[in-house]
Write an enzyme that holds these catalytic residues in place. Structure first.
Site, PDB file in Angstrom:
ATOM      1  N   HIS A 350       0.911  -1.150   0.046  1.00 21.30           N
ATOM      2  CA  HIS A 350      -0.017  -0.139   0.152  1.00 21.30           C
ATOM      3  C   HIS A 350       0.957   1.293   0.185  1.00 21.30           C
ATOM      4  O   HIS A 350       0.591   2.099  -0.865  1.00 21.30           O
ATOM      5  CB  HIS A 350      -0.891   0.037   1.059  1.00 21.30           C
ATOM      6  CG  HIS A 350      -1.388   1.318   1.422  1.00 21.30           C
ATOM      7  ND1 HIS A 350      -3.028   1.453   1.379  1.00 21.30           N
ATOM      8  CD2 HIS A 350      -1.278   2.475   1.822  1.00 21.30           C
ATOM      9  CE1 HIS A 350      -3.608   2.626   1.364  1.00 21.30           C
ATOM     10  NE2 HIS A 350      -2.743   3.192   1.746  1.00 21.30           N
ATOM     11  N   GLU A 351       1.814   1.317   0.864  1.00 18.64           N
ATOM     12  CA  GLU A 351       2.797   2.411   1.172  1.00 18.64           C
ATOM     13  C   GLU A 351       3.517   2.565  -0.242  1.00 18.64           C
ATOM     14  O   GLU A 351       3.545   3.838  -0.814  1.00 18.64           O
ATOM     15  CB  GLU A 351       3.523   2.292   2.091  1.00 18.64           C
ATOM     16  CG  GLU A 351       2.928   2.292   3.573  1.00 18.64           C
ATOM     17  CD  GLU A 351       1.878   3.155   3.772  1.00 18.64           C
ATOM     18  OE1 GLU A 351       1.832   4.465   3.019  1.00 18.64           O
ATOM     19  OE2 GLU A 351       0.768   2.993   4.387  1.00 18.64           O
ATOM     20  N   HIS A 354       1.728   4.233  -3.198  1.00 20.27           N
ATOM     21  CA  HIS A 354       1.216   5.754  -3.162  1.00 20.27           C
ATOM     22  C   HIS A 354       2.706   6.452  -4.020  1.00 20.27           C
ATOM     23  O   HIS A 354       2.210   7.466  -4.782  1.00 20.27           O
ATOM     24  CB  HIS A 354       1.724   6.352  -1.765  1.00 20.27           C
ATOM     25  CG  HIS A 354       0.341   6.077  -0.935  1.00 20.27           C
ATOM     26  ND1 HIS A 354      -0.787   6.859  -1.424  1.00 20.27           N
ATOM     27  CD2 HIS A 354       0.071   5.628   0.446  1.00 20.27           C
ATOM     28  CE1 HIS A 354      -1.910   6.416  -0.392  1.00 20.27           C
ATOM     29  NE2 HIS A 354      -1.415   5.828   0.619  1.00 20.27           N
ATOM     30  N   GLU A 374      -6.065   6.562  -2.482  1.00 19.25           N
ATOM     31  CA  GLU A 374      -5.898   5.853  -1.444  1.00 19.25           C
ATOM     32  C   GLU A 374      -6.377   4.446  -2.017  1.00 19.25           C
ATOM     33  O   GLU A 374      -5.649   3.377  -1.768  1.00 19.25           O
ATOM     34  CB  GLU A 374      -6.917   6.049  -0.173  1.00 19.25           C
ATOM     35  CG  GLU A 374      -6.112   6.687   0.866  1.00 19.25           C
ATOM     36  CD  GLU A 374      -5.056   6.172   1.411  1.00 19.25           C
ATOM     37  OE1 GLU A 374      -5.312   5.135   1.836  1.00 19.25           O
ATOM     38  OE2 GLU A 374      -4.020   6.664   1.656  1.00 19.25           O
ATOM     39  N   HIS A 438      -9.519   8.043   3.071  1.00 24.30           N
ATOM     40  CA  HIS A 438      -9.413   6.697   3.486  1.00 24.30           C
ATOM     41  C   HIS A 438     -10.780   6.195   3.405  1.00 24.30           C
ATOM     42  O   HIS A 438     -10.800   5.069   3.261  1.00 24.30           O
ATOM     43  CB  HIS A 438      -8.864   6.541   4.953  1.00 24.30           C
ATOM     44  CG  HIS A 438      -7.238   7.117   4.859  1.00 24.30           C
ATOM     45  ND1 HIS A 438      -7.011   8.410   5.212  1.00 24.30           N
ATOM     46  CD2 HIS A 438      -6.057   6.397   4.695  1.00 24.30           C
ATOM     47  CE1 HIS A 438      -5.554   8.552   5.102  1.00 24.30           C
ATOM     48  NE2 HIS A 438      -5.163   7.332   4.737  1.00 24.30           N
TER      49      HIS A 438
END
Length: 536
Positions: A350-351, A354, A374, A438
């Site tokens: 996920h990170e 980004h 997101e 989110h």
């Protein structure tokens, strides 16, 4: 039991014709890079593997060397491209990316400046066919970029940046300021605020910090790629762009210390061993890199073959993880009591995603585009988890289910029914852009789940799901591999910084058409699924 690893590798008009000619040059630069064979992600079922297009051919493999050359070529002719697009004399284009897909279409992504000032919301992507004709242009704004003067009437702080703000379709001279601080949960804060340089009106603001082995805590005994040194071993992955993992030692700045070990056996699977969090972070970064390479044909987060780096043990009792473009790095807290580091596979992916989003569509981290930002991280985070095919952390459509962030064993988010977390939206409505990114991400997460798996009750890898549509329609999934290929294609060549949910529908329909054809069942599924989450 510790994992014993092996050093280095432990397991139309004239302007249009001119633009077409320029794109043809770029096409020659990237010619030949789309050769490759289909590779089904581990964990994908036969349905997804059987008919999915070759990743390399469909999405356009763009190795870092060819990519750099293609961008340089596009930039050399950027002024001619600007004229071909009939931009004003004060406007210039800055080439950010060039991708050629299987059909020979060249997608060139540009940023824009006006009188030397960056235009926020001025990005665009040109799409030129194999026969050198301009097919279309996707713009973040259709507005003509022009202001009466570039001399501000109002002064700003010395650190402010003068820009043209055009994301809302009304270009104005503005000041961009950045306020650094700390958010309530301990996450670093870097709030960008855009203010009209004539009236002082606040136009926009957003938060730039995007949140979200040895023996690992979440993935069991795993293989790590490490580097041997004179003193022992270090967590540097020379096979994946040189990714490094650092220990911040409960600090909140700098890189900390590179994680090292005497015998190349890392962690004990518990939060009590400081190496364990580093094992999970290093492993998650490797699996994400491999997924980008194998499933998307992408050479690293930014497509340039260079790795980001990871920082573990951030702060005291910090219950979060985040991506920071300024350091091109991922950072992980240790959770409540410093016992449950937020380093599971899907969180790591996920990170890192980004960073991928920033390098492609650069979706503005506010409003509906922020929700899509997101959701992209959740979508590819879940996809990486399936790809990793790890029996200790099997693929699922739950986000952060291993890190126990709620303290009761429940996941952070649910993709089949996002509202189960108590805050996320299942379906689109006109107020969606007003809620936290989110939670507005729920609609896109729900879209992806339904597109991949379909509606109704089902059990996947031991997890029960029951997903419904807004209109009561019944949907049949097309499989994960096709679903994430469509999403990535849309993100990388059709979405822009201002794309909202309606724009995401258009972008994914274009992507499905490119990948599977204008009369394909996949395109029909994309359209029906967006309707099923009330994006019409």
């Amino acid at each position: 039991m510790n994992l014993h690893t092996t050093p280095h590798n432990s397991r139309a008009n004239r302007g249009t014709r001119r633009l077409a000619a320029l794109a043809a040059v770029a096409a020659m630069v990237v010619a030949g890079v789309q050769a490759g064979s289909a590779v089904a992600s581990p964990g994908d079922d036969d349905r997804t593997a059987a008919a999915a297009p070759s990743t390399a051919a469909a999405l356009g493999v763009n190795p870092s060397a060819q990519r750099a050359t293609a961008i340089k070529s596009a930039q050399a002719d950027a002024s001619s491209a600007a004229k071909a697009l009939k931009l004003g004399g004060q406007e210039k284009l800055i080439a950010r990316d060039v991708v050629k897909d299987a059909k020979g279409t060249v997608h060139t992504r540009y940023e824009r400046t006006y009188d030397g000032l960056p235009v926020l919301g001025g990005d665009l992507v040109t799409h030129t066919a194999a026969d050198s004709t301009l097919k279309s242009v996707d713009k973040a704004t259709e507005a003509k970029i022009a202001v009466a003067s570039t001399t501000p009437k109002l002064k700003a702080a010395a650190s402010a940046r003068k820009v043209i703000y055009a994301a809302d379709g009304n270009p104005v001279l503005a000041w961009e300021t950045v306020k650094k601080g700390v958010q309530k949960d301990g996450t670093p804060s870097r709030v960008h605020t855009i203010t009209d340089a004539t009236t002082g009106e606040k136009l926009h603001s957003y938060e730039a910090i995007e949140t979200g082995t040895g023996t690992s805590q979440y993935s069991g005994e795993v293989e790590l790629t490490t580097t041997k040194t004179d003193a022992g071993f270090e967590l540097t992955d020379g096979e994946r762009g040189g990714h490094k993992t650092y220990d911040l030692n409960q600090g909140s700045s700098g890189t900390g210390e590179l994680v090292t070990d005497d015998d190349d056996a890392w962690g004990d699977g518990t939060g009590a061993d400081r190496q364990t969090a580093a094992v999970d972070a290093h492993y998650g970064a490797a699996k994400t890199w491999d997924f980008y390479k194998t499933a998307l044909g992408r050479d690293g987060i930014a497509g340039d073959g260079k790795a980001a780096y990871s920082r573990v043990h951030y702060g005291e009792n910090y219950v979060n993880a985040f991506w920071d473009d300024s350091c091109f790095c991922m950072t992980y807290g240790d959770g409540e009591g410093n016992k449950n580091a937020l380093t599971s596979i899907d969180v790591a992916a996920h990170e890192m995603t980004h960073g991928l989003t920033s390098a492609t569509a650069n979706l503005d981290y506010a409003g509906e585009s922020g929700g899509l930002n997101e959701a992209t991280s959740d979508i590819l985070g879940a996809s990486v988890e399936f790809f990793a095919d790890n029996t200790s952390d099997a693929g699922d459509y739950l986000i952060g289910e291993k890190i126990d962030i709620n303290g009761d064993g429940t996941p952070l988010r649910y993709m089949d029914k996002p509202s189960k977390d108590g805050s996320s939206a299942d379906f689109w409505d006109e107020n969606l852009g007003d809620i936290d990114v989110h939670y507005s991400s729920g609609v896109a997460n729900h879209f992806f789940y339904l597109l991949a798996e379909g509606s109704g009750k089902k059990t996947i890898n031991g997890v029960d799901y029951d997903s419904a549509t807004s209109d009561g329609s019944t949907l049949t999934g097309i499989g994960r591999e096709k679903a994430y290929q469509i999403w990535y294609k849309a993100l990388s060549v059709y979405m822009t910084s201002t794309t909202d949910y309606a724009g995401a529908r258009v972008a994914t329909e274009k992507a499905a058409t490119d990948l599977f054809g204008a009369d394909s069942e996949e395109l029909k599924a994309v359209s029906a699924t967006w309707t099923g989450v009330n994006v019409k």
